[in-house]
Each structure stands twice: as structure tokens, then as C-alpha cells.
Enzyme design. Structure first.
Site, PDB file in Angstrom:
ATOM      1  N   GLU A 144       0.814  -1.219   0.000  1.00  0.00           N
ATOM      2  CA  GLU A 144       0.000   0.000   0.000  1.00  0.00           C
ATOM      3  C   GLU A 144       0.847   1.268   0.000  1.00  0.00           C
ATOM      4  O   GLU A 144       0.498   2.254  -0.654  1.00  0.00           O
ATOM      5  CB  GLU A 144      -0.949  -0.014   1.198  1.00  0.00           C
ATOM      6  N   HIS A 178     -10.221  -6.536   8.107  1.00  0.00           N
ATOM      7  CA  HIS A 178     -11.049  -6.365   6.916  1.00  0.00           C
ATOM      8  C   HIS A 178     -12.345  -5.598   7.187  1.00  0.00           C
ATOM      9  O   HIS A 178     -13.156  -5.427   6.279  1.00  0.00           O
ATOM     10  CB  HIS A 178     -11.398  -7.730   6.308  1.00  0.00           C
TER      11      HIS A 178
END
Length: 324
Positions: free
Chosen positions: A59, A128
Site C-alpha cells: 500500500e 477487513h
């Protein structure tokens, strides 16, 4: 056309790619797979792998590369696959992306959009299902927005991409499969930073955003059956916040309940409560109340229904404010 939230986002991204050759999509599995939620489905096939780029699982590298491209005149759109994966890119976002305009005295812009599926409700595993929006709303130099409907998803993602400011674009993942009417030929009915009155009312105001807007609307419908008129406001923009719309509603109803999935402590509801108390003190008939997630790490999937605000918890707060 009746379509899903995810397909509306796909259509908005497609339109942005068609309208501007400088728009580039980047992210993990967004190309051949079409994204884990299929939001970018078929876009790489139609626009090529130079404009819809499958990136490594990194990321910080995704955002750092996109930031450099933005400085060179491109309009990158990054997808962070899940909300809990954004933290490796946090330094890039808050230390570099958010500060470049201020650091250069307005001479340099970073037209960068970072899409983040956020929140719970889909039974995911750890990392998540999180609600990190307040970290970014707190950071000067970033715009932070969250659509709650397919129509807003389509229009707001295009508006975000067209801006010269960096935008954190939070997508409520449990709403990806919600369906509603979208007019793909219409112009946006609101600027990106304006809130929407979803349900008009006179007895109390419910403010929500993202995944909890549908919860607030459902709560207002139940309250109406019990004889209470509840106004529901979808913030849409979390930074800046359209306090003008919120204050106008509170001046009318005299009561406010703020709903979000994130923990209540130091959440966005705290800022809204403080501002409304400062500016609408003499119009308030009761203290501003907040309904949110509990102050714990996000729970296992089997327990998330107890963690997320539901109409029962929202209406309990409404009852408290109406009784005050």
C-alpha cells in the site's frame, strides 16, 4: 436505471477514464480480477493495463507511486483493498500527500483519489472491517467523503477524481450490493461537500454517513409509525463537514443524534456534537447523543451484529432525546 452501488462506482470510474486520458487506476487485483468486490470489473480489458494497473501488495508503494504521478499531471485513483490495509500507506498520505499544497504555498497540487472500502457488515476476518475515517478527517489537507447510495457513488467518485485536492473516498462495503435508480446522464444534484436531507422531519435530527445512512432511514420509518417525525441527514462529506445543513436542521428540531460505525470515543460524532453545541446551544432542547461502535477492536464476524448500530440502538437514543 436500477443498479447496484458497486456497478454505479464502476460506471463512474469508467466515465472518468473516458473523459480524461490522465486518469489512471491502481491497486491490488483491480485489473484481471476486477477487484475483490468487482468494482473495477472489465475496466482493464477495455482500457488496457497501462491505465488500470495491477500493483504489488504494498500500500505504501501504491500511494507513493500515485503521489509521484499526481505531481506529474496525472489523476491517479488508488484502491486500498480493505480498510485495515491502509495503515502501511498512512505515512505517505498524512506526511506527504496531505501537506504538499501547503508546503509549496499553493504552487503544487496532488489530484489523487484513494478509494477505501470501509466498515463492517460482511462477516470478514480481522483487518477487513474497520472504520478509520476519523484519522483522515483530522488531517488538514485532505478531503474525506463517503457516498451512501448508488447515485451518489456514481457522481461523487467522478467529482472526487476531477478535483485538484487529494480525496479519501470511503465506500461502505456492506452497501455494495444495494440497488437503486441511477441516472447516468444527469448532472450531480449536489456539490461534493454538501450534505443531503434524506428524510425531512420536525421532532429530531439523525445525522449519519456511509453504511449507517440506511440504518438511520430505517429508524426514521419505524419512528414515523410511532408518531415521531425524524429528519435524516446524510453527511456525504466528512471533511469538510456541511455544518450549515446540520445546524439548520437542529434549529428546526431542537434535538440531534449522530450515528456512525466507528467507536464513539473521539469519533466524528464528537466533533459534530461539539460544533452543534457551540453554534446551536439556545436551540437545543436536549443534549446531543451519539450511537456508534463500541470502544473495542473490531469483533469477530459472529459478533459484529451486536457491535454495529442498528435501528434498536438508534431508536433508543431517539427516545432518550425526545424524553429530555
Amino acid at each position: 436505471m436500477i443498479t447496484t452501488f458497486a456497478h454505479a462506482l464502476n460506471a463512474g470510474l469508467r466515465r472518468a477514464l473516458e473523459d480524461d486520458p490522465k486518469v489512471v487506476l491502481m491497486g491490488e487485483d483491480i485489473g484481471r480480477l476486477g477487484g475483490v468486490f468487482r468494482v473495477t470489473d472489465t475496466l482493464q480489458k477495455d482500457f488496457g493495463d497501462n491505465r488500470v494497473v495491477d500493483t504489488p501488495l504494498a500500500e505504501s508503494g501504491i500511494v507513493g507511486t500515485a503521489f509521484g504521478m499526481a505531481l506529474r499531471g496525472y489523476r491517479p485513483v488508488c484502491e486500498i483493498q480493505f480498510d485495515g490495509f491502509v495503515y502501511p500507506a498512512f505515512d505517505q498520505i498524512v506526511s506527504q500527500v496531505a501537506k504538499i499544497h501547503y508546503r509549496t504555498g499553493g504552487k503544487v497540487t496532488a489530484p489523487l483519489t484513494i478509494r477505501i472500502p470501509f466498515g463492517g457488515g460482511i462477516g470478514s476476518v480481522e483487518h477487513h472491517s474497520e472504520s478509520p475515517e476519523v484519522y483522515f478527517a483530522h488531517t488538514a489537507g485532505l478531503r474525506v467523503v463517503s457516498p451512501s447510495s448508488p447515485a451518489d457513488a456514481y457522481h461523487m467518485v467522478r467529482q472526487a477524481i476531477s478535483l485538484d485536492d487529494p480525496v479519501i473516498f470511503f465506500e461502505p462495503k456492506r452497501r455494495y450490493w444495494d440497488k437503486a435508480e441511477v441516472d447516468f446522464d444527469a448532472e450531480p444534484d449536489l456539490p461534493l461537500d454538501r450534505a443531503r436531507v434524506c428524510v425531512p422531519g420536525t421532532d429530531a435530527t439523525l445525522v449519519a454517513y456511509g453504511g449507517t445512512v440506511a440504518t438511520a432511514v430505517a429508524s426514521a420509518k419505524i419512528a414515523a409509525e410511532e408518531g415521531h417525525s425524524i429528519e435524516v441527514i446524510d453527511l456525504r462529506s466528512l471533511s469538510p463537514i456541511d455544518f450549515e445543513t446540520v445546524e439548520a436542521s437542529v434549529a428546526k428540531t431542537g434535538r440531534l443524534v449522530v450515528v456512525h460505525e466507528a467507536p464513539v470515543f473521539a469519533g466524528l460524532g464528537a466533533e459534530i456534537a461539539a460544533r452543534v453545541t457551540e453554534r446551536c446551544f439556545y436551540q437545543l432542547e436536549a443534549p446531543v447523543l451519539r450511537v456508534g461502535g463500541f470502544d473495542i477492536p473490531y469483533p469477530p464476524a459472529k459478533l459484529e451484529k451486536h457491535h454495529l448500530p442498528d435501528p434498536d440502538r438508534v431508536l433508543a437514543a431517539v427516545d432518550r432525546t425526545l424524553a429530555a
